[in-house]
Write a protein that holds these residues in place. Structure first.
Motif, short mmCIF file in Angstrom:
data_model
loop_
_atom_site.label_atom_id
_atom_site.label_comp_id
_atom_site.label_asym_id
_atom_site.label_seq_id
_atom_site.Cartn_x
_atom_site.Cartn_y
_atom_site.Cartn_z
N LEU A 88 0.83 -1.21 0.00
CA LEU A 88 0.00 0.00 0.00
C LEU A 88 0.86 1.26 0.00
N LEU A 89 2.01 1.21 0.64
CA LEU A 89 2.89 2.37 0.73
C LEU A 89 3.64 2.63 -0.57
N LEU A 90 4.04 1.55 -1.28
CA LEU A 90 4.96 1.70 -2.41
C LEU A 90 4.38 1.28 -3.76
N LYS A 91 3.10 0.92 -3.81
CA LYS A 91 2.53 0.39 -5.05
C LYS A 91 2.58 1.38 -6.22
N ASP A 92 2.61 2.68 -5.93
CA ASP A 92 2.65 3.68 -6.99
C ASP A 92 4.08 3.98 -7.46
N TYR A 93 5.07 3.36 -6.81
CA TYR A 93 6.46 3.68 -7.11
C TYR A 93 7.25 2.50 -7.65
N ILE A 94 6.78 1.29 -7.43
CA ILE A 94 7.49 0.10 -7.89
C ILE A 94 6.62 -0.64 -8.91
N PRO A 95 7.10 -0.81 -10.15
CA PRO A 95 6.32 -1.54 -11.15
C PRO A 95 6.07 -2.99 -10.73
N GLU A 96 4.89 -3.49 -11.07
CA GLU A 96 4.53 -4.90 -10.84
C GLU A 96 4.59 -5.29 -9.36
N LEU A 97 4.41 -4.33 -8.46
CA LEU A 97 4.57 -4.64 -7.04
C LEU A 97 3.52 -5.62 -6.54
N LEU A 109 19.33 -1.84 -13.78
CA LEU A 109 17.98 -1.94 -13.23
C LEU A 109 18.03 -2.08 -11.71
N ILE A 110 18.99 -2.87 -11.20
CA ILE A 110 19.12 -3.04 -9.76
C ILE A 110 19.45 -1.71 -9.09
N VAL A 111 20.37 -0.95 -9.71
CA VAL A 111 20.73 0.36 -9.16
C VAL A 111 19.51 1.28 -9.13
N GLU A 112 18.69 1.14 -10.18
CA GLU A 112 17.52 2.01 -10.29
C GLU A 112 16.38 1.55 -9.37
N LYS A 113 16.11 0.23 -9.34
CA LYS A 113 14.92 -0.28 -8.66
C LYS A 113 15.19 -0.90 -7.29
N ALA A 114 16.39 -1.44 -7.07
CA ALA A 114 16.64 -2.18 -5.83
C ALA A 114 16.47 -1.35 -4.57
N PRO A 115 16.84 -0.05 -4.56
CA PRO A 115 16.65 0.69 -3.30
C PRO A 115 15.21 0.65 -2.79
N LEU A 116 14.24 0.87 -3.65
CA LEU A 116 12.85 0.80 -3.22
C LEU A 116 12.44 -0.63 -2.91
#
Length: 408
Positions: free
Chosen positions: A115-124, A316-323
């Motif tokens: 609920l917190l991150l669904k708008d920021y991480i694709p396919e969450l 992609l990991i550098v871009e997406k892994a933090p979130l």
């Protein structure tokens, strides 16, 4: 087509790399402390990630598809064969109770993180369902839920990197918490006190671990029974799921009950877990006498760890892994915090809470390894039994979360 030293159709070379690197990962994990701290799963994944990003092996191949299609389904029953239902319900009630509490913590964390991150991480929605299943059972549940909801391979790989980074942090916490005065003051610690009193012996812990993981006597009959029974269960489950899918109606005009039955009975991985659980319950003596199934199933899972590291793109990991790391951390910490809070309320031993949380996050093997390392010898068998329950219920929880999250 992207050039790689080994091409996608070089079947023998790719199978060789998967099998060899899985073997190396297991060897390093069991021989060296630094590798044990990282975990064999991280080593397996990292090696594949390096090979693919250096363009040595391709990011896609029918060989990788075969691992998902054949080795993962075979690993599921192999990892369940040693469940002892009598021990599970008679000798492991405390562990079972706190294990289920930690599983609830996983569900709470997965939902909060989604609920917190669904708008920021694709396919969450798909990823959150897989992590929810994984943090109840283990990597095999992650594999089955991702196979069901089919998130992109890049997101799966980035999630696994984040997952393993968080697991390494959590495992370090599990080992460190028993030495902290705060927890020693507010929780009962009978097994820690026994170790300190010399019942197990602080200097004998390595010997205990060596003896526990000693070579087993495994016959050709054991190998045949393990592999043959696993194949039988996979074939029977998949064929039954296919049959149920054709006879149970589905669609907008059918009842909710029929839709639910169709969803459950036509889902081959759910049916595989259920059928395996049923035959183990009905024929306990047969499975009790099989040696080596856990080892074979675990080896298959290590090959799976190599495969899921292959398509990982470092950018992609550098871009997406933090979130993704933040999301997985929310799930893992929710698991541990809920376990500690409710464990304190119900006056459960600290050792039981930490092992139960470890078993939900990493699976029964990592929890039993912790019990061995800490010298809690009487808890090794029960946590293996209780932890294996996660393989059974993890899929159900993951599928339920996935269908729910996808409605947002």
């Amino acid at each position: 087509m992207i050039f790689t030293i080994i091409q996608a159709d070089d079947t023998w070379a790719l199978w060789g790399i998967l099998a060899i690197w899985a073997s190396v990962s297991i060897f390093l994990e069991q021989k060296y402390k630094w590798a044990s701290f990282l975990s064999g799963a991280i080593i397996a994944l990292a090696g594949a990630l390096i090979l693919s990003n250096l363009k040595i092996i391709p990011t896609e191949s029918p060989v990788y598809d075969a691992v998902w299609a054949y080795l993962v389904p075979l690993a599921i029953p192999l990892l369940l064969f040693q469940v002892n239902m009598k021990e599970l319900f008679q000798e492991s009630r405390k562990l079972l109770f706190i294990f289920l509490i930690c599983a609830v913590g996983t569900v709470i964390g997965s939902t909060a993180g989604f609920l917190l991150l669904k708008d920021y991480i694709p396919e969450l929605a798909k990823i959150a369902a897989a992590i929810g299943a994984s943090y109840v059972g283990g990597g095999v549940n992650f594999a089955t839920v991702t196979a069901k909801f089919e998130p992109s391979s890049q997101m799966v790989s980035a999630t696994v990197v984040a997952d393993n980074m968080v697991m390494a942090l959590l495992f370090a916490m599990y080992m460190f918490v028993p030495s902290m005065k705060f927890f020693r003051k507010h929780f009962k610690t009978p097994h820690i006190q026994e170790v300190e009193a010399g019942q197990y012996g602080e200097n004998d812990r390595h010997t205990l671990a060596e003896k526990y993981w000693a070579k087993k006597e495994i016959s050709l009959k054991d190998v045949a029974a393990s592999i043959g029974t696993s194949f039988f269960l996979v074939v029977a489950s998949f064929k039954l799921a296919e049959w149920f899918g054709t006879i149970i109606p589905t669609g907008p005009n059918v009842s909710v009950v029929q839709t639910l039955l169709h969803t459950i009975l036509s889902e081959k991985y759910l049916l595989l877990s259920t059928l395996t659980f049923l035959v183990i319950y009905l024929f306990p003596s047969y499975f009790k006498n099989i040696s080596g199934s856990q080892e074979i199933g675990t080896y298959f899972i290590y090959i799976f760890f190599v495969v899921i590291g292959v398509p990982a793109s470092i950018p992609l990991i550098v871009e997406k892994a933090p979130l993704l790391i933040l999301f997985v951390l929310i799930v893992g910490m929710s698991n541990l915090i809920v376990g500690l809070l409710l464990g304190r309320v119900f006056k459960i031993d600290l050792e039981h809470i930490l092992l139960a949380s470890n078993a939900t996050v990493g699976g029964p093997t990592t929890a039993s390894a912790m019990a061995i390392a800490k010298g809690w010898g009487s808890l090794v068998g029960p946590i293996l039994v209780v932890g294996t329950l996660g393989y059974i219920i993890g899929n159900y929880i993951g599928f339920a979360l996935g269908y729910w999250y996808l409605t947002f």
